[in-house]
Design a protein around this motif. Structure first.
Motif: not given
Length: 303
Positions: A7-13, A17-20, A30-38
């Motif tokens: 949830x915190x990573x989603x809010x950070x994205x 305004x983007x994963x990068x 970036x890959x870790x954040x994308x995986x966690x949000x997915x």
């Protein structure tokens, strides 16, 4: 139960305004954040973000979920602040000058959250476009647009925004679409500025930068009013891409002259170098830099 870290990573994205940019802000791949949000979306059984090769936007349920994630994030910050304040009580008064063009709703929400975190702080916030004297007029902090004049003041970069030219489909149907910066001279423009601001926009950057003139239809010192007048077919406007993201996605505003991208404008927190940086000044600048984009995103979602 949804994963709190996800949830915190989603809010950070959303704030970034983007994963990068989120990856750079929080120092995770970036890959870790994308995986966690997915994984979070899979846990919830809904899609929170719409992704394509160029844009990232919130779904309707994602916008609602972000409000709660952001609230939880603020509560976590508040809990951290309580612990920190047992060692260093941040208190005292802060007098702050903020440009009139800043959204008063965003600033009000930001200041409210700041005072909840630091209940012993007393704020005096003044919206002004005057070149205030920090020492002579008793201001502790001035929020300013760059570039800044050389002085003995200390300037901290808070964030950057990308300006774009926009207009409504109705205006373009009536007046045509400019193909070059020079053609702006034949168009009506909505100027964000003060009585000293001239009808000139710096279009392009580097060797392609040119000072483009336009026919001023109206001049106001409120970014939200500029956006509204542009949507109501009164002319072309220069806005930050974040402030009109929802309107661009909905098609009520259209980007112009994208072949001439403009230099980002920078926003600084300025304070006097005559004294050691006070803890309350440092706390406000840290909070402002971290939270302004979050409040701006939330307001854009709700409007």
């Amino acid at each position: 139960m949804p994963d709190l870290n996800g949830m915190m990573l989603f809010a950070a994205v959303v704030r970034a305004k983007g994963f990068s940019q989120a990856a750079r802000d929080i120092g995770q791949p970036k890959s870790t954040i994308s995986r966690k949000v997915a994984q979070l979306e899979e846990q919830l059984g809904v899609r929170l973000l719409q992704r394509d090769t160029r844009n990232l936007s919130l779904t309707q349920v994602g916008a609602l979920f972000f409000q709660h994630c952001d609230s939880i994030s603020q509560e976590i910050d508040a809990a951290k602040a309580i612990i920190e304040n047992t060692h260093s009580d941040i208190s005292g008064s802060l007098r702050i000058a903020i440009p009139v063009s800043f959204s008063q709703e965003v600033i009000a929400n930001l200041c409210s959250s700041f005072m909840r975190l630091y209940p012993n702080i007393e704020l005096d916030v003044q919206f002004t476009d005057s070149n205030v004297g920090l020492v002579g007029e008793g201001y502790d902090i001035a929020i300013k647009y760059g570039p800044l004049e050389s002085s003995d003041l200390v300037a901290r970069l808070l964030f950057e925004r990308q300006p774009i030219l926009v207009a409504s489909p109705g205006y373009l149907k009536k007046s045509g679409t400019p193909a070059t910066p020079q053609e702006l001279a034949q168009h009506s423009g909505i100027l964000l500025g003060t009585s000293l601001s001239a009808p000139i926009w710096p279009v392009g950057k580097g060797s392609r930068k040119t000072m483009a003139t336009f026919k001023r239809k109206v001049r106001v010192n409120s970014a939200s009013m500029v956006k509204r007048l542009a949507q109501d077919d009164f002319g072309i406007a220069m806005l930050s891409n974040t402030s009109c993201k929802q309107e661009l996605a909905a098609g009520t505003l259209v980007p112009l002259l994208q072949e001439w991208p403009m230099e980002p404008f920078k926003v600084y927190g300025v304070y006097s170098s005559r004294r050691q940086l006070a803890s309350n000044i440092s706390a406000f600048l840290d909070f402002f830099a971290k939270r302004y984009s979050s409040q701006e995103s939330l307001q854009s979602i709700m409007n």
